[in-house]
Motif scaffolding. Structure first.
Motif, PDB file in Angstrom:
ATOM      1  N   ARG A 116       8.572 -26.503  -9.681  1.00 64.38           N
ATOM      2  CA  ARG A 116       8.332 -28.072  -9.868  1.00 64.38           C
ATOM      3  C   ARG A 116       8.701 -28.582  -8.365  1.00 64.38           C
ATOM      4  N   PRO A 117       7.660 -28.714  -7.697  1.00 65.29           N
ATOM      5  CA  PRO A 117       7.857 -29.240  -6.161  1.00 65.29           C
ATOM      6  C   PRO A 117       7.775 -30.715  -6.426  1.00 65.29           C
ATOM      7  N   LEU A 118       8.840 -31.095  -5.636  1.00 67.91           N
ATOM      8  CA  LEU A 118       8.454 -32.679  -5.618  1.00 67.91           C
ATOM      9  C   LEU A 118       8.562 -33.114  -4.446  1.00 67.91           C
ATOM     10  N   PRO A 119       7.851 -34.589  -4.141  1.00 69.18           N
ATOM     11  CA  PRO A 119       8.105 -35.020  -2.709  1.00 69.18           C
ATOM     12  C   PRO A 119       9.571 -35.747  -2.805  1.00 69.18           C
ATOM     13  N   CYS A 120       9.996 -35.590  -1.476  1.00 68.92           N
ATOM     14  CA  CYS A 120      11.278 -35.929  -1.036  1.00 68.92           C
ATOM     15  C   CYS A 120      11.058 -36.834   0.095  1.00 68.92           C
ATOM     16  N   PHE A 121      12.065 -37.666   0.180  1.00 74.77           N
ATOM     17  CA  PHE A 121      12.579 -38.676   1.293  1.00 74.77           C
ATOM     18  C   PHE A 121      13.846 -38.103   2.221  1.00 74.77           C
ATOM     19  N   ILE A 122      13.884 -38.280   3.243  1.00 74.89           N
ATOM     20  CA  ILE A 122      15.381 -38.157   3.945  1.00 74.89           C
ATOM     21  C   ILE A 122      15.736 -39.545   3.998  1.00 74.89           C
ATOM     22  N   GLN A 123      17.020 -39.695   3.502  1.00 74.40           N
ATOM     23  CA  GLN A 123      17.912 -40.939   3.783  1.00 74.40           C
ATOM     24  C   GLN A 123      18.626 -40.965   5.071  1.00 74.40           C
ATOM     25  N   VAL A 124      18.433 -41.903   5.657  1.00 74.03           N
ATOM     26  CA  VAL A 124      19.055 -42.114   7.096  1.00 74.03           C
ATOM     27  C   VAL A 124      19.902 -43.372   7.179  1.00 74.03           C
ATOM     28  N   ASN A 125      21.181 -43.024   7.715  1.00 73.69           N
ATOM     29  CA  ASN A 125      22.163 -43.938   7.706  1.00 73.69           C
ATOM     30  C   ASN A 125      22.070 -44.711   9.001  1.00 73.69           C
ATOM     31  N   VAL A 137      21.233 -40.842  12.395  1.00 72.76           N
ATOM     32  CA  VAL A 137      20.143 -40.759  13.120  1.00 72.76           C
ATOM     33  C   VAL A 137      20.064 -39.662  14.237  1.00 72.76           C
ATOM     34  N   ASN A 138      21.148 -39.175  14.978  1.00 73.23           N
ATOM     35  CA  ASN A 138      21.188 -38.026  15.790  1.00 73.23           C
ATOM     36  C   ASN A 138      20.900 -36.562  15.030  1.00 73.23           C
ATOM     37  N   GLU A 139      21.045 -36.645  13.839  1.00 67.33           N
ATOM     38  CA  GLU A 139      21.028 -35.280  13.082  1.00 67.33           C
ATOM     39  C   GLU A 139      19.785 -35.123  12.397  1.00 67.33           C
ATOM     40  N   LEU A 140      18.893 -36.444  12.449  1.00 66.43           N
ATOM     41  CA  LEU A 140      17.751 -36.038  11.423  1.00 66.43           C
ATOM     42  C   LEU A 140      16.735 -35.271  12.121  1.00 66.43           C
ATOM     43  N   GLU A 145      13.831 -30.561  10.375  1.00 62.78           N
ATOM     44  CA  GLU A 145      13.199 -29.190  10.916  1.00 62.78           C
ATOM     45  C   GLU A 145      13.836 -28.084   9.706  1.00 62.78           C
ATOM     46  N   HIS A 146      14.874 -28.253   9.374  1.00 66.13           N
ATOM     47  CA  HIS A 146      15.442 -27.373   8.405  1.00 66.13           C
ATOM     48  C   HIS A 146      14.781 -27.432   6.985  1.00 66.13           C
ATOM     49  N   CYS A 147      14.278 -28.748   6.543  1.00 61.23           N
ATOM     50  CA  CYS A 147      13.690 -28.903   5.480  1.00 61.23           C
ATOM     51  C   CYS A 147      12.197 -28.575   5.557  1.00 61.23           C
ATOM     52  N   LYS A 177      10.109 -46.189  13.542  1.00 58.45           N
ATOM     53  CA  LYS A 177      10.029 -45.559  14.647  1.00 58.45           C
ATOM     54  C   LYS A 177      10.286 -44.113  14.647  1.00 58.45           C
ATOM     55  N   LEU A 178      11.559 -43.769  13.821  1.00 54.70           N
ATOM     56  CA  LEU A 178      11.920 -42.521  13.509  1.00 54.70           C
ATOM     57  C   LEU A 178      10.664 -41.855  12.957  1.00 54.70           C
ATOM     58  N   ALA A 179      10.228 -42.379  11.619  1.00 56.14           N
ATOM     59  CA  ALA A 179       9.034 -41.846  10.864  1.00 56.14           C
ATOM     60  C   ALA A 179       8.059 -41.660  11.817  1.00 56.14           C
ATOM     61  N   HIS A 180       7.469 -42.315  12.577  1.00 52.71           N
ATOM     62  CA  HIS A 180       6.327 -42.254  13.377  1.00 52.71           C
ATOM     63  C   HIS A 180       6.548 -41.157  14.488  1.00 52.71           C
ATOM     64  N   GLU A 181       7.646 -40.893  15.081  1.00 52.02           N
ATOM     65  CA  GLU A 181       7.946 -40.002  16.212  1.00 52.02           C
ATOM     66  C   GLU A 181       7.975 -38.453  15.189  1.00 52.02           C
ATOM     67  N   HIS A 182       8.495 -38.572  13.915  1.00 51.86           N
ATOM     68  CA  HIS A 182       8.182 -37.154  13.223  1.00 51.86           C
ATOM     69  C   HIS A 182       7.113 -37.182  12.340  1.00 51.86           C
ATOM     70  N   GLY A 183       6.074 -38.057  12.440  1.00 50.82           N
ATOM     71  CA  GLY A 183       4.815 -37.556  12.017  1.00 50.82           C
ATOM     72  C   GLY A 183       5.123 -38.047  10.336  1.00 50.82           C
ATOM     73  N   LEU A 184       6.130 -38.746   9.992  1.00 52.68           N
ATOM     74  CA  LEU A 184       6.085 -38.923   8.327  1.00 52.68           C
ATOM     75  C   LEU A 184       5.371 -40.229   7.825  1.00 52.68           C
ATOM     76  N   PRO A 185       4.569 -40.284   6.933  1.00 57.27           N
ATOM     77  CA  PRO A 185       3.745 -41.333   6.457  1.00 57.27           C
ATOM     78  C   PRO A 185       4.632 -42.340   5.807  1.00 57.27           C
ATOM     79  N   ALA A 186       5.790 -41.978   4.724  1.00 57.67           N
ATOM     80  CA  ALA A 186       5.995 -42.890   4.045  1.00 57.67           C
ATOM     81  C   ALA A 186       7.344 -43.513   4.588  1.00 57.67           C
ATOM     82  N   LEU A 187       7.725 -44.707   3.964  1.00 54.68           N
ATOM     83  CA  LEU A 187       8.969 -45.350   4.410  1.00 54.68           C
ATOM     84  C   LEU A 187       9.493 -46.256   3.250  1.00 54.68           C
TER      85      LEU A 187
END
Ligand SMILES: *Cc1c(COP(=O)(O)O)cnc(C)c1O
Length: 217
Positions: A116-125, A137-140, A145-147, A177-187
């Motif tokens: 059951r592969p699910l879409p995920c988001f990373i929560q940023v503090n 932010v500095n560990e995102l 990369e690990h994910c 900005k972070l999502a854009h830098e990492h090529g992530l479409p969802a916010l």
């Protein structure tokens, strides 16, 4: 006008102002701690996407309701303990709160086991609040990369909950900005008090509780 109609109209207006299409913003109705009749009212009005922050409570509510409404989609928007990854993967359709290597690995193991592969988001503090979940932010970059390479999770975007006392704009701008830098479409950002602002900063998922259901008890 129902609260749902009102929120939909406000989403539409905010999108128009931001030169975006309303279709690109998903309304996640946050049903945590709300009485059952209010949730059923929203279901009867056609809402199918809901957010819950606690696994136990979400199971109790949604396992029975899903018999009647099999097309309901559930997002986990609260912190998840590693040892509950299995149950979370079984219930939810999207995990918005990945925030550690260990949790990423546990989710991957659970998804593989259940096929059951699910879409995920990373929560940023974004506010670096010690009491709040989310990756710093500095560990995102390392977590992402690990994910992507190790855990092979389908990370679609980023999620944040700005500090209650702050004006949210800087947090929304940072997440964008972070999502854009990492090529992530969802916010996933914006709640009852600030979703129109979040839409201006590119939110694709807004999480609304009290404005739809009234105050939580
Ligand atoms: C409770 C909650 C919401 C909804 O907040 P409201 O202000 O009631 O709209 C949104 N996101 C998360 C993560 C929550 O826990």
């Amino acid at each position: 006008m129902t609260p749902l109609d009102d929120i939909r109209a406000r989403i539409k207006a905010a999108c128009k102002t931001a030169n975006r299409v309303a279709h690109d913003v998903s309304l996640v109705a946050v049903s945590k701690t709300q009485p059952q009749d209010k949730v059923e009212t929203l279901l009867a009005q056609g809402q199918r996407l809901f957010g819950e922050n606690r696994l136990q409570e979400a199971c109790a509510r949604w396992l029975p309701l899903r018999e009647t409404y099999p097309d309901v989609k559930l997002h986990l928007i609260g912190h998840l303990q590693t040892n509950k990854a299995n149950d979370a993967v079984a219930l939810f359709d999207c995990i918005e709160t990945v925030d550690s290597l260990r949790l990423a690995d546990a989710l991957k193991t659970a998804m593989d086991k259940q096929n059951r592969p699910l879409p995920c988001f990373i929560q940023v503090n974004t506010g670096a609040e010690p009491q709040k979940a989310g990756v710093a932010v500095n560990e995102l970059a390392a977590l992402l990369e690990h994910c992507r390479t190790q855990a092979k999770l389908d990370i679609q975007g980023l999620m944040c909950i700005p500090p209650a006392q702050d004006i949210p704009d800087l947090h929304f701008a940072l997440l964008h900005k972070l999502a854009h830098e990492h090529g992530l479409p969802a916010l996933s950002m914006g709640m009852s008090a600030d979703f129109e602002t979040a839409i201006r900063y590119g939110a694709t998922h807004i999480r609304i509780g009290t404005a739809l259901f009234g105050q939580r008890s």
